[in-house]
Enzyme design. Structure first.
Site, mmCIF file in Angstrom:
data_model
loop_
_atom_site.group_PDB
_atom_site.id
_atom_site.type_symbol
_atom_site.label_atom_id
_atom_site.label_comp_id
_atom_site.label_asym_id
_atom_site.label_seq_id
_atom_site.Cartn_x
_atom_site.Cartn_y
_atom_site.Cartn_z
ATOM 1 C CB THR A 1 -2.658 37.016 -68.713
ATOM 2 O OG1 THR A 1 -1.458 36.255 -68.580
ATOM 3 C CG2 THR A 1 -2.905 37.322 -70.175
ATOM 4 N NE ARG B 1 -5.274 35.011 -69.515
ATOM 5 C CZ ARG B 1 -5.129 33.713 -69.682
ATOM 6 N NH1 ARG B 1 -6.155 33.006 -70.154
ATOM 7 N NH2 ARG B 1 -3.998 33.101 -69.368
ATOM 8 C CG ASP C 1 2.406 34.088 -70.176
ATOM 9 O OD1 ASP C 1 2.843 34.609 -69.135
ATOM 10 O OD2 ASP C 1 1.449 33.282 -70.186
#
Length: 520
Positions: free
Chosen positions: A47, A131, A259
């Protein structure tokens, strides 16, 4: 206004599989400029590295984001693991309890470049993961918000919250306090609605995303969080009047549910089908709202990486060689063996995902020998495709050929940064899932060298776009120079790895002639 959307784990395979069923936002984007074989070309298909390429034009070796986590044996704290979006210098922090920061991102994002060229530019980043928000937003963000597991929060040092944030958070809290009924199964998903045994009496393949009141874990792994992200983005666009000022603005949106669904349930079940159709519908509503507001905008949508289904379902679906890692690959045991051979104390090897580090307690003069001996031993595992010695990878030039032609060594080179990456990089064989036990957490994952993790769609759309499709490989690092060309923003070629993509279906070329009005 530039709208940059990353759908976490939205592989090229998923795009191809569901494309015929899209009727909303993803259908609209499919009628723009379509690159169905985009590449997160590097080996570290996780990721954080993937998000670091999308709006920087640079591969992970240059962005510095070589993994979600890496080992830094020089840090003072006992926890030597560094999370990609943390500031490990904050007293008392760990890689799991950290202060979110962009300090490890070594290059500017498109938003930073735009703001440097014109301070009137507003840069906004919203995501379901810290992130994603940080790596797409960068170091100079006007508003940055991400889901922290309980609420949407920002990072220290950012400007005061926009006026839209408080009512959004209040409405979200009220929503979470109510249960979420199970979602209906669309007709096109019915064939995927089958239980798949994964062991210990547990199955996946039949979940409907029903959620008890207050259950934030189930909220995160469902279409609800993608809806919340887009609702927050809409609120910020309206309150900040993005796209209606004197300069081009940019908003990046990290949609994370795909995800989480892929990890929790795999990529080929009814859960993923419900998720993608819900995302398609919600994106359509988002674009319709921008149209109604009269905003002139350009969209790019891609993914930070692809993904792979769980091996239990793969074996049912004509892939009998799909398997999970087991004790045939034990890096710590290899380290212990080398320690006995060379009379070394300590663990000798420290594994961190696909990276393996030589313990710095090993004398400097012996580390190269340890690394090469470890590579030889790890290669003997029937689960391993190859092992690369970091010192060898670092000497290689960056690949320049089309990404679909790259060797494994070239893929490793694109995400290798000496001093941050491992002393060894381990590539598992194709269809090997690095999760030994699916009953205690994730059932499927990504992160491999293989194309099911590297290939992602790259879609561009704006009002009046002339549709065409280019099936040849391009890279996510090509997005920044392409968008920069649309707004007339110069980007020195030596500062990035990507190239400008010609989105003009006619004989014209946006890469040769600046067209700033296209994204105003």
């Amino acid at each position: 206004m530039i709208v940059a959307i990353s759908v976490d784990q939205f592989s090229a395979d998923l795009f191809s599989e569901y494309r015929q069923h899209f009727t909303g936002g993803l259908r609209r984007l499919s009628e723009g400029v379509v690159f169905p074989s985009g590449y997160q070309s590097h080996a570290a298909t996780e990721t954080c590295p993937g998000h670091s390429t999308i709006l920087t034009g640079s591969r992970p070796y240059r962005t510095g984001i070589v993994a979600n986590d890496w080992i830094d044996q020089s840090v003072a704290r006992a926890d030597k693991t560094i999370y990609c979006a943390e500031d490990e210098t904050v007293p008392g922090s760990t890689s799991r309890s950290y202060t979110v920061s962009a300090k490890h991102l070594l290059v500017p994002t498109l938003g930073e470049r735009m703001k440097n060229a014109d301070p009137a530019t507003r840069v906004v980043s919203v995501a379901g993961k810290d992130r994603a928000a940080v790596m797409m937003g960068g170091h100079k963000v006007d508003q940055l918000w991400f889901w922290n597991g309980k609420d949407y929060v920002t990072i220290a040092g950012q400007p005061a919250p926009d006026a839209a944030i408080a009512p959004f958070r209040s409405a979200l809290a009220a929503r979470l306090a109510q249960p979420q009924p199970a979602l209906p199964v669309p007709g096109v998903c019915a064939s995927r609605d089958r239980p798949i045994p994964i062991g210990d009496g547990k199955t996946v393949g039949t979940w409907r995303f029903g959620r008890p009141a207050g259950d934030t874990t189930k909220f995160r792994a469902s279409p609800e969080i993608d809806d919340a992200n887009l609702t927050l983005a809409e609120s910020l666009i309206d309150s900040m009047q993005l796209g209606r000022g004197p300069a081009t603005d940019i908003i990046s949106i990290g949609e994370s549910a795909t995800d989480y669904v892929g990890h929790a349930f795999g990529t080929e079940g009814v859960e993923m089908c419900i998720q993608l159709l819900a995302l398609d519908k919600r994106l359509g509503q988002f674009f319709d709202r921008l149209d109604k507001a009269g905003i002139d905008y350009v969209v790019v949508l891609t993914a930070d990486h692809g993904g792979h289904d769980l091996p239990e379902r793969n074996r049912i679906h004509a892939a009998p060689d799909a398997q999970r890692v087991d004790n045939r690959l034990d890096v710590k045991a290899v380290g212990a063996q080398i320690g006995r051979e060379l009379k070394l104390d300590g663990p000798v090897l420290i594994p961190a995902g696909g990276d393996v580090y030589v313990d710095r307690a090993v004398p400097q003069k012996m580390r190269a020998k340890v690394a090469r001996r470890a590579a030889d031993l790890i290669r003997q595992s029937p689960l391993v495709e190859n092992v690369f010695v970091g010192a060898d990878i670092a000497k290689l030039p960056q690949p320049t050929s089309p990404p679909e032609t790259w060797s494994f060594t070239e893929r490793a080179r694109a995400s290798y940064l000496p001093g941050r990456s491992g002393d060894l990089i381990v590539a598992l064989k194709e269809r090997v899932t690095p999760i030994a036990d699916p009953t205690r957490g994730y059932v499927a994952t990504h992160g491999s060298f293989w194309n099911y993790d590297r290939r992602v769609p790259i879609l561009f759309w704006w009002k009046g776009v002339q549709n065409f499709e280019q099936p040849l490989g391009v890279e996510t690092v090509d997005i920044l120079p392409t968008l920069a060309s649309l707004i007339g923003l110069p980007v020195p070629a030596g500062e990035i790895d990507g190239r400008c993509l010609d989105l003009d279906a006619s004989a014209g070329d946006n890469c040769a002639v600046a067209a700033p009005e296209a994204a105003r």
